[in-house]
Design an enzyme around this catalytic site. Structure first.
Site, short mmCIF file in Angstrom:
data_model
loop_
_atom_site.label_atom_id
_atom_site.label_comp_id
_atom_site.label_asym_id
_atom_site.label_seq_id
_atom_site.Cartn_x
_atom_site.Cartn_y
_atom_site.Cartn_z
N ARG A 239 31.84 -17.51 25.60
CA ARG A 239 31.03 -17.97 26.74
C ARG A 239 30.88 -16.90 27.82
O ARG A 239 29.87 -16.87 28.52
CB ARG A 239 31.63 -19.25 27.32
N LYS A 275 30.51 -23.62 30.24
CA LYS A 275 30.72 -24.89 29.53
C LYS A 275 32.22 -25.12 29.29
O LYS A 275 32.94 -24.20 28.88
CB LYS A 275 29.99 -24.84 28.19
N1 LIG Z 1 36.16 -17.94 15.38
C1 LIG Z 1 34.98 -17.88 15.99
N2 LIG Z 1 34.03 -17.05 15.54
C2 LIG Z 1 32.84 -16.96 16.14
N3 LIG Z 1 32.47 -17.67 17.21
C3 LIG Z 1 33.37 -18.53 17.70
C4 LIG Z 1 34.67 -18.69 17.12
N4 LIG Z 1 35.35 -19.63 17.82
C5 LIG Z 1 34.51 -20.05 18.80
N5 LIG Z 1 33.33 -19.40 18.72
C6 LIG Z 1 32.17 -19.56 19.59
O1 LIG Z 1 32.58 -19.95 20.85
C7 LIG Z 1 31.61 -20.80 21.44
C8 LIG Z 1 32.29 -21.95 22.13
O2 LIG Z 1 32.89 -22.77 21.19
P1 LIG Z 1 32.68 -24.39 21.15
O3 LIG Z 1 33.65 -24.87 20.13
O4 LIG Z 1 32.79 -24.96 22.50
O5 LIG Z 1 31.22 -24.56 20.55
P2 LIG Z 1 29.90 -25.09 21.26
O6 LIG Z 1 30.15 -26.44 21.81
O7 LIG Z 1 28.83 -24.97 20.21
O8 LIG Z 1 29.66 -24.06 22.45
P3 LIG Z 1 28.31 -23.37 22.91
O9 LIG Z 1 27.35 -24.46 23.23
O10 LIG Z 1 28.74 -22.56 24.12
O11 LIG Z 1 27.82 -22.49 21.79
C9 LIG Z 1 30.64 -21.20 20.35
O12 LIG Z 1 29.42 -20.54 20.57
C10 LIG Z 1 31.29 -20.69 19.09
O13 LIG Z 1 30.33 -20.19 18.18
#
Ligand SMILES: Nc1ncnc2c1ncn2[C@@H]1O[C@H](COP(=O)(O)OP(=O)(O)OP(=O)(O)O)[C@@H](O)[C@H]1O
Length: 323
Positions: A239, A275
């Site tokens: 983020r 977020k």
């Molecule tokens: N291991 C990982 N590899 C790549 N990206 C990751 C990893 N872990 C978390 N992320 C990224 O971190 C961000 C935040 O994770 P979250 O689980 O809150 O997903 P989200 O709700 O889809 O968030 P966002 O709307 O910000 O994309 C996401 O965009 C996700 O792709």
């Protein structure tokens, strides 16, 4: 008659022994060739695994006695995580999209360029200064890396792997500068991109997010196993990237404080909506024109005693160390 019979027998035995010797020689040669092939296969496998997985994880997977269904996982208290996105870059396979990108080429030209950029980023990992930086993956136009994923670290919670090598834990030196190392790595990536822009007449920019804290690491999947990291620290690093600004390294307040305590200057960006956190104060790591981290100014007041013994505190000096 008897003599002839004995001569035939001796000749036969001699031929038999000769045959057995030849067979033995062939088998030995075959065995050596197979052993050599097995050793080459093992070396290639090792090289492939070490390219896919971090060294310490590859060693676990190369252990023949390891149960195949065993889940590999580690927990770390302090790891720095970075997401670095090529801002404004997207690969289109249609002409309109390519023109939109400024890539006067088809999708293949763009892909070649992306490969060149990522390969140049990868080369930085061989730099001694960044031997602790682990590339996690490239997702789309985002380069994800972490620093501090070291087995046997004292601040690592018990894990499958580290518990095996617990005997060596006492001798492992604990590094506390993972975030500084990763921020430096980000600035070197920026420098690499700047040089590449010059050569390829492009204007790509790197938008970076870094966060530090607890992460869970592990290997998932049977086919194409992937070593990945998870947790709030990873989400926040992502983020910090997605809400960041091209050419800047954005961090949360806790990471800015840590960096400043280790001699790296950070400047407040103001409130940013993140977020899962809401409106929070975020910071940009200060990077100079030369794409080096700007050191935190350590003000050493030069106490000038004047004749009347009053103290002139205006004349201050800044101590700078190259970062
Ligand atoms: N291991 C990982 N590899 C790549 N990206 C990751 C990893 N872990 C978390 N992320 C990224 O971190 C961000 C935040 O994770 P979250 O689980 O809150 O997903 P989200 O709700 O889809 O968030 P966002 O709307 O910000 O994309 C996401 O965009 C996700 O792709």
């Amino acid at each position: 008659m008897l003599v002839s019979f004995l001569a035939i027998c001796v000749h036969f035995i001699d031929r038999q022994a000769d045959y057995m010797n030849r067979l033995d020689f062939i088998w030995k040669r075959q065995l050596m060739a197979e052993q050599e092939e097995a050793s080459t296969t093992r070396t290639v496998n090792k090289m492939l695994l070490r390219n896919i997985l971090p060294n310490h994880v590859a060693e676990v997977y190369l252990d023949m006695n390891r149960p195949h269904d065993e889940l590999f996982h580690e927990e770390y208290e302090y790891v720095a995580v970075m997401f670095a996105s090529l801002a404004g870059y997207s690969l289109h396979d249609d002409e309109a999209g390519a023109e939109e990108d400024g890539l006067q080429d088809d999708g293949l030209g763009g892909l070649k360029l992306l490969n060149e950029i990522i390969t140049d980023f990868d080369k930085l990992l061989f730099d001694n200064e960044f031997h602790r930086v682990e590339k996690i993956k490239v997702a789309g136009y985002t380069y994800m890396a972490a620093c501090g994923l070291e087995p046997g670290r004292r601040d690592s919670a018990a894990s499958h792997e580290s518990s095996r090598s617990s005997s060596s834990q006492g001798s492992v030196q604990q590094n506390t500068d993972h975030t500084v190392v990763l921020a430096k790595f980000a600035t070197r990536m920026m420098a690499v991109l700047k040089a590449l822009n010059k050569d390829a007449f492009q204007t790509f920019n790197l938008r970076v997010g870094i966060c530090h804290g607890r992460v869970m690491a592990g290997v998932v999947g049977e086919k194409k196993p992937l070593y990945d990291i998870w947790g709030d620290t990873v989400n926040m690093a992502s983020r910090m990237d997605s809400t960041g600004i091209p050419g800047k390294i954005q961090v949360l307040e806790k990471t800015a404080k840590l960096l400043e305590s280790q001699g790296v200057k950070c400047e407040s960006r103001g409130m940013t909506f993140v977020k899962g956190k809401g409106e929070v104060q975020t910071y940009f790591v200060s990077v100079g024109e030369d794409l080096h981290l700007i050191p935190q100014e350590i003000v050493t007041r030069k106490r000038k005693f004047k004749l009347n013994e009053s103290i002139d505190t205006d004349d201050s000096e800044f101590e700078e160390t190259a970062l």
